[in-house]
Design a protein around this motif. Structure first.
Motif, mmCIF file in Angstrom:
data_model
loop_
_atom_site.group_PDB
_atom_site.id
_atom_site.type_symbol
_atom_site.label_atom_id
_atom_site.label_comp_id
_atom_site.label_asym_id
_atom_site.label_seq_id
_atom_site.Cartn_x
_atom_site.Cartn_y
_atom_site.Cartn_z
ATOM 1 N N THR A 94 -18.161 39.302 52.071
ATOM 2 C CA THR A 94 -16.705 39.106 52.117
ATOM 3 C C THR A 94 -16.000 39.928 51.047
ATOM 4 N N CYS A 110 -10.725 36.429 56.628
ATOM 5 C CA CYS A 110 -11.025 37.639 55.844
ATOM 6 C C CYS A 110 -10.494 38.907 56.506
ATOM 7 N N PRO A 163 -15.607 35.063 58.022
ATOM 8 C CA PRO A 163 -14.567 34.155 58.513
ATOM 9 C C PRO A 163 -13.316 34.923 58.954
ATOM 10 N N GLU A 164 -12.661 34.382 59.964
ATOM 11 C CA GLU A 164 -11.495 35.046 60.545
ATOM 12 C C GLU A 164 -10.420 35.355 59.500
#
Length: 564
Positions: free
Chosen positions: A543, A480, A477-478
């Motif tokens: 992540t 992160c 996800p952006e």
């Protein structure tokens, strides 16, 4: 020096009296070094910080050995046995003044001894003990390592008359050979160098025309100096005698242990001998208490993940699972958790295969399947021993899983491991073992997947800016991607041109919420459980690795290496 240094630290306000008492207790109980004990309890940040403090208090210079290149001729002004015994190394020579790095400046005896041996005026500087030990291994390797001992072997006429080429030597002949002093020194050197280099395993492998020796350091096998092929039978037999194995048995696998004393500490080696087509292969797992990290705050958890895991291990009952492949640090994590909750009012019992480290206050049982002492059998016995906390080394079958889960449902906190790729897939792994959904749902409190990843070398790491292609490949996800400015390491002498030094864990922590409990009862798939856990804030392994990338701990290649 411990008491005097401790008093200095307390007086200067660097540590509290309580911290000093804890460090001294840890030092005495675990035979740890005082400076390492201070680091382990969090009283100081690093041994370098302590060295700086001592230097200022004694009005003496400090030196970071990794920042300087030593002259091998000057280093060898101090004999190796003196350097090792007193953890001291010669740094430079200015006229008649010899600058010497030492960890204990109050040791007047060794300074006088060096003055007598070298004929120089000795000027000490303070360096951390571990840094000096590392420098000793690096700069004395030509004299202390395998090559010099091999030279002694080649010059030894007494050993030459033994026909080591003959694989059919009888036991009495081999026992006579392996007691020969040069061969004993050779085998000892292989073990000592591996321990001092921080290796976790030693591999001695037989091939058609050569013997290969490899050390596993930071998870990677590194080839060392080869051994002469004609001594293969003697080397293997020496190791088998040390580990109390049958030297006449070369057709079947054997397992044994060696316990050695090295640098004022005791180290265990778990030895496995395996017949191959060209002779027996020996693998020694090094179980070094000084290398075991049992402080959860230093394993690599994010703040949120550490809080979730710490809360789970204080629950009164339920099962906590740690998953991951062999070598991912599961045992270390479980030991860290047990150490944190190990108090006099808690009865902790473990079943392990094998018991790798001994802990005071914890009842540890070694599983022996060949005599019927399986994980399941040990678990049944534990339940008659009034336990509060139970650790099962691994859930391998439905019987063990069922007993562990029923123990968790009857007022016990149970820790165990599974071999699954991630946390969500552990749910259906238990169900596949025959455990009903509702039992898995009601007993499981937290599942954590983990991996070990290699850290960038702090001496050669340099800035690197992520490209658009890099970010796309990370596939996270952006939110992160908190920065494009990360680090890479090209390699240097300090890290052996690998760009890597040390390891750190990455963790996927999945608490079992009420929503996930309902999903388990409803037989939801792994992807549905994973999606829900992420919505609730779970960091996936990817992540978590990206988080380490953003903070400059690991490089881009390691993210892909450890998470696929």
């Amino acid at each position: 020096m411990s008491a005097e240094l401790g008093a200095m630290l307390v007086k200067a306000g660097k540590i509290s009296q309580d911290q000093l008492d804890k460090a001294l207790t840890l030092k005495d109980d675990n035979k740890a070094k005082f400076d390492q004990a201070l680091v382990d309890i969090g009283a100081i940040n690093s041994e370098e910080e302590l060295a700086d403090f001592v230097g200022k208090q004694l009005n003496m210079g400090t030196l970071r050995l990794s920042d300087v290149e030593l002259n091998a001729d000057i280093v060898k002004l101090i004999p190796l046995d003196i350097a090792r015994k007193f953890t001291v190394i010669a740094v430079s020579k200015l006229g008649k003044t010899l600058i010497v790095a030492i960890s204990d400046p109050n040791n007047i005896y060794v300074l006088d001894a060096i003055k007598f041996i070298t004929g120089c005026v000795v000027q000490p500087v303070i360096s951390p003990e571990k840094a000096i030990e590392k420098a000793i291994v690096a700069y004395y390797k030509d004299e202390s390592g395998v090559s010099e001992i091999l030279k002694g072997l080649e010059d030894d006429d007494e050993l030459e008359i033994v026909q080591t080429e003959n694989e059919e030597l009888n036991a009495s002949d081999l026992e006579a050979v392996v007691q020969d002093k040069p061969l004993v020194r050779l085998v000892d050197s292989i073990i000592k160098d591996a321990v001092r280099m921080g290796a976790s395993d030693i591999h001695i492998e037989m091939y058609e025309k050569r013997i290969r020796v490899r050390y596993r350091i930071d998870g990677t096998l590194k080839e060392m100096a080869p051994l002469p092929f004609k001594y293969r039978a003697a080397i293997i037999s020496r190791l088998k005698i040390m580990s109390e194995l049958d030297i006449s048995e070369r057709r079947l696998p054997q397992d044994g242990r060696i316990k050695i004393k090295l640098d004022r500490r005791t180290v265990d080696l778990r030895v496995s001998a395996l017949p191959t087509i060209f002779g027996e292969k020996i693998v020694m797992r090094i179980l070094d208490p000084d290398a075991l990290m049992v402080d959860m705050t230093k394993l690599g958890f994010t703040d949120t993940s550490l809080k979730q895991f710490s809360q789970a291990i204080t629950l009164p009952f339920g099962i906590i699972l740690v998953t991951g492949p062999t070598g991912s640090g599961k045992t270390t994590t479980l030991y860290s958790a047990l150490k944190q909750i190990n108090h006099e009012h808690i009865n902790i019992m473990t079943a392990e295969d094998p018991v790798e480290f001994n802990f005071d206050g914890i009842n540890q049982v070694a599983v022996k399947s060949d005599i019927g002492l399986t994980f399941a059998a040990a678990l049944r016995s534990f339940l008659r021993q009034d336990p509060d906390v139970i650790m099962v080394g691994e859930i391998r079958d439905g019987e063990t899983a069922e007993i562990a889960i029923r123990a968790a449902l009857t007022g016990h906190l149970v820790f165990s491991t599974l071999h699954t790729n991630d946390a969500p897939s552990s749910i259906n792994r238990l169900i596949d073992m025959g455990i009903p959904n509702y039992l898995v749902s009601s007993s499981t409190r937290l599942i954590m997947a983990q991996r070990m990843t290699k850290k960038l070398c702090s001496d050669c790491k340099r800035p690197y800016r992520l490209t658009d292609d890099d970010i796309a490949a990370l596939d996270v996800p952006e939110a992160c991607i908190t920065t494009r400015d990360v680090f890479e390491a090209p390699g240097c002498e300090e890290c052996g041109d690998t760009g890597l030094s040390g390891r750190v864990g990455i963790f996927e922590v999945m608490p079992i919420s009420s929503t996930i409990e309902r999903q388990i009862v409803d037989q939801a798939g792994d992807s549905d459980i994973r999606r829900q856990a992420i919505e609730e804030g779970m960091l996936t392994l990817r992540t978590a690795a990206v988080d380490k990338l953003m903070s400059g701990v690991i490089g881009l290649k390691e993210v892909f290496s450890v998470t696929g």
